[in-house]
Write a protein that holds these residues in place. Structure first.
Motif, PDB file in Angstrom:
ATOM      1  N   ARG A   1     -15.364  35.766 -24.523  1.00  0.00           N
ATOM      2  CA  ARG A   1     -15.002  36.178 -25.882  1.00  0.00           C
ATOM      3  C   ARG A   1     -15.246  35.003 -26.822  1.00  0.00           C
ATOM      4  NH1 ARG A   1     -13.849  40.068 -29.813  1.00  0.00           N
ATOM      5  NH2 ARG A   1     -12.172  39.344 -31.148  1.00  0.00           N
ATOM      6  N   ASN A   2     -15.804  35.267 -27.987  1.00  0.00           N
ATOM      7  CA  ASN A   2     -16.080  34.217 -28.981  1.00  0.00           C
ATOM      8  C   ASN A   2     -17.030  33.149 -28.453  1.00  0.00           C
ATOM      9  OD1 ASN A   2     -14.258  35.373 -30.841  1.00  0.00           O
ATOM     10  ND2 ASN A   2     -12.542  34.215 -29.990  1.00  0.00           N
ATOM     11  N   GLY A   3     -17.872  33.502 -27.468  1.00  0.00           N
ATOM     12  CA  GLY A   3     -18.810  32.534 -26.932  1.00  0.00           C
ATOM     13  C   GLY A   3     -18.228  31.617 -25.881  1.00  0.00           C
ATOM     14  N   PHE A   4     -17.005  31.914 -25.400  1.00  0.00           N
ATOM     15  CA  PHE A   4     -16.348  31.081 -24.403  1.00  0.00           C
ATOM     16  C   PHE A   4     -15.808  31.950 -23.268  1.00  0.00           C
ATOM     17  CE2 PHE A   4     -16.283  28.394 -28.118  1.00  0.00           C
ATOM     18  CZ  PHE A   4     -16.484  27.114 -27.613  1.00  0.00           C
ATOM     19  N   HIS A   5     -15.734  31.336 -22.078  1.00  0.00           N
ATOM     20  CA  HIS A   5     -15.165  31.992 -20.906  1.00  0.00           C
ATOM     21  C   HIS A   5     -13.762  31.464 -20.639  1.00  0.00           C
ATOM     22  CE1 HIS A   5     -19.082  33.658 -19.505  1.00  0.00           C
ATOM     23  NE2 HIS A   5     -19.583  32.547 -20.036  1.00  0.00           N
TER      24      HIS A   5
END
Length: 348
Positions: free
Chosen positions: A201-205
């Motif tokens: 989510r939002n480019g992060f894991h």
């Protein structure tokens, strides 16, 4: 989780291409299933350890035929078009994040972005845990957790990572890691089940896992789970700025050895953030891995603790790793970030 095999400290100084070759296809040092061993003989070997490891059902492969799933992009019906997908979602091939690459350090803003993925992962794991009941299937749990994750506009990171066919990993009893959810077997009373959930989510894991008991787990199984959870807690407490990474493994191995357990040397924790798996590698056993923790570094600690030998055998599906001696295995995992004054658990 879905960790790539650990590169040693020496390997870290090789070229990135060589390191990728060593870790491709999620290979571990676990031995592959040997086709000359019959299913009957395998079951016989596992039964020999019954009294030593307690009362539970040992899982065996449903087939001896190699059947690793091919990468397959999730449909828009499964993961709506508007949900951001990680780069590997289409091809199944993640970008290289190992080799000579430095350990990423997150800014405060990036930590806040990553926190959202970790919070969804935490809540999805809790939901999955409520579904671990005798008579349920791991396939049902996987579908429920998948729906929860996409319902929060996030992507289940395991899905199509190197071709993994499901949204979470479900490892039962003697399965060490990377169990593939299915509907072929219902959970039995007394099963010890690990659910491993990672969310993008939002480019992060954000990555987390925990153990859950189906019905009445025997005393040996409960003890294994308790010790593993406590070892993770002690390792997290030992973390902080300028602390050597090797302290994590020293702490965990000392804690589990007191109870006669072993810890996996084949599977590791890992850096996590914009990539599902990146530096640093986190060993959970005594080691001499170089490097120290610095503020902004985010990684997982996820010890796999076994009743007997921690050595694993890779099943023909190309993913599932089970204990070689048939003993049970347990794992707990958190994503943490090092702060200026200590450590924060993002998936708690």
């Amino acid at each position: 989780m879905l960790r790539q095999a650990a590169c040693s400290a020496q390997r870290r100084h090789t070229t990135e291409a060589a390191c990728k070759a060593q870790t491709r296809s999620m290979r571990t040092s676990a031995q592959s299933w040997h086709p000359r061993i019959s299913m009957r003989e395998y079951q016989k070997q596992k039964q020999q350890g019954a009294n030593r490891f307690g009362s539970f059902v040992r899982l065996v492969p449903s087939s001896l035929v190699g059947s690793k799933p091919a990468p397959r992009e999730p449909s828009y019906e499964s993961v709506p078009r508007e949900i951001q997908r990680p780069p590997y979602a289409c091809s199944g091939t993640p970008p290289g994040a190992w080799g000579l690459q430095a350990i990423p350090r997150l800014t405060p803003h990036e930590v806040e972005q990553m926190r959202e993925a970790c919070t969804i992962a935490r809540d999805a794991l809790a939901l999955g845990g409520t579904l671990v009941q005798p008579g349920a299937t791991t396939g049902e749990i996987d579908r429920a957790v998948h729906s929860f994750i996409v319902g929060r506009a996030a992507y289940p990171s395991c899905l199509n990572y190197m071709g993994f066919p499901k949204s979470i990993c479900t490892s039962v009893n003697n399965v060490i890691a990377h169990g593939i959810p299915d509907d072929a077997r219902v959970l039995a009373d007394g099963d010890c089940v690990n659910l491993d959930v990672t969310v993008y989510r939002n480019g992060f894991h954000g990555d987390t896992s925990a153990m859950f008991g189906a019905g009445r787990v025997d005393s040996q199984g409960r003890a294994l789970m308790d010790v593993t959870r406590e070892a993770l807690g002690l390792a997290i407490q030992a973390c902080g700025p300028h602390v050597p990474f090797s302290v994590i493994g020293e702490t965990i191995e000392a804690a589990v050895a007191l109870h006669g357990y072993s810890v996996s040397r084949e599977l590791t924790g890992h850096g996590v953030g914009r990539e599902f798996h990146q530096n640093p590698l986190i060993y959970h056993h005594d080691n001499e891995e170089p490097g120290v923790m610095e503020p902004g570094m985010a990684f997982t600690i996820e010890p796999i603790v076994s009743q007997g030998s921690s050595s694993g055998v890779l099943w023909p599906d190309g993913w599932t790793v089970a204990t070689m001696d048939g003993g049970r295995s347990a794992q707990y995992e958190h994503t943490i970030v090092i702060t200026d004054h200590g450590v924060e658990v993002l998936t708690e």
